[in-house]
Design a protein around this motif. Structure first.
Motif, short mmCIF file in Angstrom:
data_model
loop_
_atom_site.label_atom_id
_atom_site.label_comp_id
_atom_site.label_asym_id
_atom_site.label_seq_id
_atom_site.Cartn_x
_atom_site.Cartn_y
_atom_site.Cartn_z
N GLN A 22 0.86 -1.18 0.00
CA GLN A 22 0.00 0.00 0.00
C GLN A 22 0.90 1.23 0.00
OE1 GLN A 22 -3.46 -0.46 0.41
NE2 GLN A 22 -4.01 1.69 0.41
N GLY A 63 0.28 5.22 0.10
CA GLY A 63 -0.80 6.19 0.26
C GLY A 63 -2.13 5.47 0.27
N ASP A 64 -3.04 5.88 -0.60
CA ASP A 64 -4.34 5.22 -0.71
C ASP A 64 -4.38 4.16 -1.80
OD1 ASP A 64 -5.41 6.76 1.33
OD2 ASP A 64 -6.10 8.33 -0.04
N ASP A 65 -3.24 3.94 -2.47
CA ASP A 65 -3.19 3.03 -3.61
C ASP A 65 -2.68 1.64 -3.22
OD1 ASP A 65 -4.07 5.04 -5.37
OD2 ASP A 65 -2.02 5.77 -5.62
N SER A 94 6.97 2.12 0.31
CA SER A 94 6.12 1.80 1.46
C SER A 94 6.90 1.21 2.63
CB SER A 94 5.02 0.81 1.05
OG SER A 94 5.57 -0.47 0.81
#
Length: 154
Positions: free
Chosen positions: A23, A25-27, A63
């Motif tokens: 993951q 961020g939001d992706d 990440s």
């Protein structure tokens, strides 16, 4: 030896099939992989091997975390989606463990922080410190000579 001979020889090693996810961020990002193994029991470590040209390479570096979902023999379509062989996002369902996406109903989901990484040839070995594991019952999806199959105990 040429690249094809090498690939053919490596394809004769029957493996399980995994989806590596992370993951940023939001992706949510995922890829099919069979270059996965346990490294150590104490501390609990696993490794994945990611090609420098794979989009996942930069995403794991960004990440600092990844998960490995070991697929069941009923999840071939999920593997094919993440391998770019079928474009059908409807076959993918995620659960989240410690904020990291894992494939729902996989045989095992192993969630890790990147402990170390080593560039080796055209790949990087990411060593993951295991944070959490989720287990589910089922039979494994297998891969041999470029084809999917199932495990048959002898």
């Amino acid at each position: 030896m040429d690249d094809r001979t090498f690939r053919n020889a490596m394809g004769r090693f029957a493996t399980g099939v995994t989806i590596v996810t992370t993951q940023v961020g939001d992706d949510t990002h995922g890829m099919t992989a069979n270059a996965f193994m346990s490294v150590s029991l104490d501390p609990k470590l696993v490794t994945i091997s990611i090609d420098h040209n794979a989009r996942m390479y930069e995403r794991i570096k960004a990440s600092g975390q990844f998960a490995v979902s070991i697929l069941t023999d009923e999840q071939k379509e999920v593997s094919m989606h993440f391998a770019g062989q079928k474009d059908d996002p409807s076959v993918v369902e995620f659960d989240y463990i410690s904020g990291i996406p894992v494939i729902r109903d996989a045989l095992a989901a192993v969630v890790c922080n990147v402990a170390e990484s080593f560039e080796v040839g055209d790949h990087t070995l990411f060593i993951g410190q295991v944070l959490e594991i989720k287990l589910t019952d089922g039979n494994p999806l297998a891969f041999f000579e470029g084809k999917y199959g199932s495990y048959q105990p002898v």
